[in-house]
Motif scaffolding. Structure first.
Motif, PDB file in Angstrom:
ATOM      1  N   ARG A  26     -40.771  -2.062  20.905  1.00  0.00           N
ATOM      2  CA  ARG A  26     -41.529  -1.642  22.077  1.00  0.00           C
ATOM      3  C   ARG A  26     -42.982  -1.397  21.719  1.00  0.00           C
ATOM      4  NH1 ARG A  26     -39.022   2.439  25.804  1.00  0.00           N
ATOM      5  NH2 ARG A  26     -40.787   3.607  25.021  1.00  0.00           N
ATOM      6  N   LEU A  27     -43.286  -1.455  20.421  1.00  0.00           N
ATOM      7  CA  LEU A  27     -44.643  -1.184  19.968  1.00  0.00           C
ATOM      8  C   LEU A  27     -45.564  -2.347  20.316  1.00  0.00           C
ATOM      9  CD1 LEU A  27     -43.914   0.254  16.424  1.00  0.00           C
ATOM     10  CD2 LEU A  27     -44.622   1.519  18.437  1.00  0.00           C
ATOM     11  N   HIS A  28     -46.749  -2.007  20.805  1.00  0.00           N
ATOM     12  CA  HIS A  28     -47.741  -3.026  21.086  1.00  0.00           C
ATOM     13  C   HIS A  28     -49.134  -2.408  20.982  1.00  0.00           C
ATOM     14  CE1 HIS A  28     -46.986  -1.179  25.029  1.00  0.00           C
ATOM     15  NE2 HIS A  28     -48.250  -1.461  25.303  1.00  0.00           N
ATOM     16  N   ILE A  29     -50.112  -3.273  20.802  1.00  0.00           N
ATOM     17  CA  ILE A  29     -51.497  -2.811  20.790  1.00  0.00           C
ATOM     18  C   ILE A  29     -52.187  -3.354  22.030  1.00  0.00           C
ATOM     19  CG2 ILE A  29     -51.708  -2.558  18.298  1.00  0.00           C
ATOM     20  CD1 ILE A  29     -53.198  -5.234  18.277  1.00  0.00           C
ATOM     21  N   GLN A  30     -53.198  -2.617  22.456  1.00  0.00           N
ATOM     22  CA  GLN A  30     -53.970  -3.037  23.608  1.00  0.00           C
ATOM     23  C   GLN A  30     -55.418  -3.143  23.184  1.00  0.00           C
ATOM     24  OE1 GLN A  30     -53.182  -0.814  27.095  1.00  0.00           O
ATOM     25  NE2 GLN A  30     -54.651  -1.920  28.328  1.00  0.00           N
ATOM     26  N   LEU A  31     -55.982  -4.300  23.414  1.00  0.00           N
ATOM     27  CA  LEU A  31     -57.371  -4.591  23.071  1.00  0.00           C
ATOM     28  C   LEU A  31     -58.063  -5.009  24.356  1.00  0.00           C
ATOM     29  CD1 LEU A  31     -59.436  -4.912  20.791  1.00  0.00           C
ATOM     30  CD2 LEU A  31     -58.649  -7.249  20.527  1.00  0.00           C
ATOM     31  N   GLY A  32     -58.692  -4.032  25.019  1.00  0.00           N
ATOM     32  CA  GLY A  32     -59.260  -4.288  26.342  1.00  0.00           C
ATOM     33  C   GLY A  32     -58.130  -4.528  27.322  1.00  0.00           C
ATOM     34  N   PRO A  33     -58.183  -5.628  28.083  1.00  0.00           N
ATOM     35  CA  PRO A  33     -57.095  -5.908  29.026  1.00  0.00           C
ATOM     36  C   PRO A  33     -55.909  -6.641  28.387  1.00  0.00           C
ATOM     37  CG  PRO A  33     -58.846  -7.493  29.319  1.00  0.00           C
ATOM     38  CD  PRO A  33     -59.338  -6.503  28.289  1.00  0.00           C
ATOM     39  N   ASP A  34     -56.059  -7.105  27.145  1.00  0.00           N
ATOM     40  CA  ASP A  34     -55.019  -7.897  26.487  1.00  0.00           C
ATOM     41  C   ASP A  34     -54.022  -7.001  25.758  1.00  0.00           C
ATOM     42  OD1 ASP A  34     -56.358 -10.206  27.316  1.00  0.00           O
ATOM     43  OD2 ASP A  34     -57.635 -10.160  25.531  1.00  0.00           O
ATOM     44  N   VAL A  35     -52.739  -7.379  25.824  1.00  0.00           N
ATOM     45  CA  VAL A  35     -51.654  -6.646  25.172  1.00  0.00           C
ATOM     46  C   VAL A  35     -50.963  -7.587  24.195  1.00  0.00           C
ATOM     47  CG1 VAL A  35     -49.465  -5.474  25.551  1.00  0.00           C
ATOM     48  CG2 VAL A  35     -51.327  -5.152  27.163  1.00  0.00           C
ATOM     49  N   LEU A  41     -44.865  -2.424  11.726  1.00  0.00           N
ATOM     50  CA  LEU A  41     -45.854  -1.359  11.619  1.00  0.00           C
ATOM     51  C   LEU A  41     -45.505  -0.535  10.391  1.00  0.00           C
ATOM     52  CD1 LEU A  41     -48.214   0.354  12.883  1.00  0.00           C
ATOM     53  CD2 LEU A  41     -46.419   1.670  14.005  1.00  0.00           C
ATOM     54  N   TRP A  42     -46.489  -0.241   9.550  1.00  0.00           N
ATOM     55  CA  TRP A  42     -46.294   0.617   8.391  1.00  0.00           C
ATOM     56  C   TRP A  42     -47.452   1.596   8.323  1.00  0.00           C
ATOM     57  CZ3 TRP A  42     -47.169  -4.530   8.429  1.00  0.00           C
ATOM     58  CH2 TRP A  42     -48.316  -5.014   7.831  1.00  0.00           C
ATOM     59  N   ASP A  43     -47.494   2.442   7.299  1.00  0.00           N
ATOM     60  CA  ASP A  43     -48.454   3.552   7.273  1.00  0.00           C
ATOM     61  C   ASP A  43     -49.910   3.113   7.189  1.00  0.00           C
ATOM     62  OD1 ASP A  43     -48.093   2.638   4.708  1.00  0.00           O
ATOM     63  OD2 ASP A  43     -48.262   4.612   3.781  1.00  0.00           O
ATOM     64  N   ARG A  44     -50.243   1.972   6.634  1.00  0.00           N
ATOM     65  CA  ARG A  44     -51.635   1.519   6.527  1.00  0.00           C
ATOM     66  C   ARG A  44     -51.885   0.164   7.178  1.00  0.00           C
ATOM     67  NH1 ARG A  44     -54.827   5.137   6.330  1.00  0.00           N
ATOM     68  NH2 ARG A  44     -56.418   3.887   5.379  1.00  0.00           N
ATOM     69  N   PHE A  88     -55.436  -1.145   8.570  1.00  0.00           N
ATOM     70  CA  PHE A  88     -56.375  -0.270   9.247  1.00  0.00           C
ATOM     71  C   PHE A  88     -56.867   0.818   8.318  1.00  0.00           C
ATOM     72  CE2 PHE A  88     -52.153   0.597  11.131  1.00  0.00           C
ATOM     73  CZ  PHE A  88     -51.903   1.874  10.680  1.00  0.00           C
ATOM     74  N   LYS A  89     -58.126   1.204   8.549  1.00  0.00           N
ATOM     75  CA  LYS A  89     -58.801   2.205   7.732  1.00  0.00           C
ATOM     76  C   LYS A  89     -58.407   3.607   8.174  1.00  0.00           C
ATOM     77  CE  LYS A  89     -63.461   3.576   6.392  1.00  0.00           C
ATOM     78  NZ  LYS A  89     -64.870   3.229   6.526  1.00  0.00           N
ATOM     79  N   SER A  90     -58.296   3.797   9.474  1.00  0.00           N
ATOM     80  CA  SER A  90     -57.941   5.118   9.980  1.00  0.00           C
ATOM     81  C   SER A  90     -57.011   4.986  11.169  1.00  0.00           C
ATOM     82  CB  SER A  90     -59.199   5.895  10.387  1.00  0.00           C
ATOM     83  OG  SER A  90     -59.814   5.277  11.492  1.00  0.00           O
ATOM     84  N   PHE A  91     -56.212   6.019  11.350  1.00  0.00           N
ATOM     85  CA  PHE A  91     -55.307   6.107  12.491  1.00  0.00           C
ATOM     86  C   PHE A  91     -55.477   7.489  13.091  1.00  0.00           C
ATOM     87  CE2 PHE A  91     -51.208   7.394  14.289  1.00  0.00           C
ATOM     88  CZ  PHE A  91     -51.098   6.426  15.270  1.00  0.00           C
ATOM     89  N   GLN A  92     -55.870   7.566  14.338  1.00  0.00           N
ATOM     90  CA  GLN A  92     -56.086   8.837  15.031  1.00  0.00           C
ATOM     91  C   GLN A  92     -54.962   9.013  16.044  1.00  0.00           C
ATOM     92  OE1 GLN A  92     -59.464  10.555  15.221  1.00  0.00           O
ATOM     93  NE2 GLN A  92     -58.481  12.213  16.305  1.00  0.00           N
ATOM     94  N   PRO A  93     -53.985   9.921  15.763  1.00  0.00           N
ATOM     95  CA  PRO A  93     -52.895  10.116  16.720  1.00  0.00           C
ATOM     96  C   PRO A  93     -53.376  10.832  17.981  1.00  0.00           C
ATOM     97  CG  PRO A  93     -52.676  11.636  14.887  1.00  0.00           C
ATOM     98  CD  PRO A  93     -53.830  10.738  14.568  1.00  0.00           C
ATOM     99  N   ILE A  94     -52.696  10.560  19.080  1.00  0.00           N
ATOM    100  CA  ILE A  94     -52.988  11.205  20.351  1.00  0.00           C
ATOM    101  C   ILE A  94     -52.055  12.403  20.488  1.00  0.00           C
ATOM    102  CG2 ILE A  94     -53.002  10.919  22.864  1.00  0.00           C
ATOM    103  CD1 ILE A  94     -55.122   9.268  21.438  1.00  0.00           C
ATOM    104  N   CYS A  95     -52.606  13.590  20.758  1.00  0.00           N
ATOM    105  CA  CYS A  95     -51.810  14.813  20.897  1.00  0.00           C
ATOM    106  C   CYS A  95     -51.265  14.917  22.316  1.00  0.00           C
ATOM    107  CB  CYS A  95     -52.651  16.044  20.582  1.00  0.00           C
ATOM    108  SG  CYS A  95     -53.258  16.069  18.899  1.00  0.00           S
ATOM    109  N   ASP A  96     -50.048  15.478  22.443  1.00  0.00           N
ATOM    110  CA  ASP A  96     -49.433  15.661  23.753  1.00  0.00           C
ATOM    111  C   ASP A  96     -49.957  16.896  24.475  1.00  0.00           C
ATOM    112  OD1 ASP A  96     -47.939  13.395  23.433  1.00  0.00           O
ATOM    113  OD2 ASP A  96     -46.185  14.447  22.666  1.00  0.00           O
ATOM    114  N   GLY A  97     -50.364  17.905  23.719  1.00  0.00           N
ATOM    115  CA  GLY A  97     -50.829  19.145  24.327  1.00  0.00           C
ATOM    116  C   GLY A  97     -52.253  19.452  23.923  1.00  0.00           C
ATOM    117  N   PRO A  98     -52.806  20.522  24.483  1.00  0.00           N
ATOM    118  CA  PRO A  98     -54.176  20.884  24.120  1.00  0.00           C
ATOM    119  C   PRO A  98     -54.241  21.451  22.709  1.00  0.00           C
ATOM    120  CG  PRO A  98     -53.234  22.537  25.561  1.00  0.00           C
ATOM    121  CD  PRO A  98     -52.239  21.427  25.476  1.00  0.00           C
TER     122      PRO A  98
END
Length: 116
Positions: A26-35, A41-44, A88-98
């Motif tokens: 189910r994993l996918h990347i989005q680059l602008g309007p393209d999916v 997927l691995w750690d780096r 990838f050089k960096s991965f910034q996770p998205i937090c669910d809460g504040p």
């Protein structure tokens, strides 16, 4: 053992493995309007089918189905067989809460008065 099979059967088995990888993730990347669906997927890094994309660089959004997981800064990509392997050089996770500026604990802190 695969070297004894006919070429067309070998190619059909390879295509079936690609379809299974694509369907199972189910994993996918989005680059602008393209999916683009991910094959691995691995750690780096991550990989995409080379038939869909031949070069990738920059910031992309990573999703698990409809849920936004994070942002990846892709710095290198190379075609390896039928996959585009990206590091990838960096991965910034998205937090669910504040964000909070204190540690949340399940038990009350010593010194607090009980609530009545």
């Amino acid at each position: 053992m695969l070297e004894y099979l006919p070429d067309d059967l070998r190619e059909e088995m390879r295509q079936a493995a690609i379809r299974k990888r694509r369907r199972g993730s189910r994993l996918h990347i989005q680059l602008g309007p393209d999916v683009f669906p991910l094959t691995r997927l691995w750690d780096r890094g991550l990989s995409i089918e080379a038939a869909r994309l031949t070069h990738l660089r920059g910031v992309v959004d990573l999703f698990d189905g409809p849920r936004h997981i994070g942002h990846c800064l892709i710095v290198a990509s190379v075609i390896d067989g039928d996959e585009l392997v990206c590091e990838f050089k960096s991965f910034q996770p998205i937090c669910d809460g504040p964000p909070v500026d204190f540690e949340r604990t399940a038990e009350p802190v010593a010194g607090f008065l009980p609530a009545y």
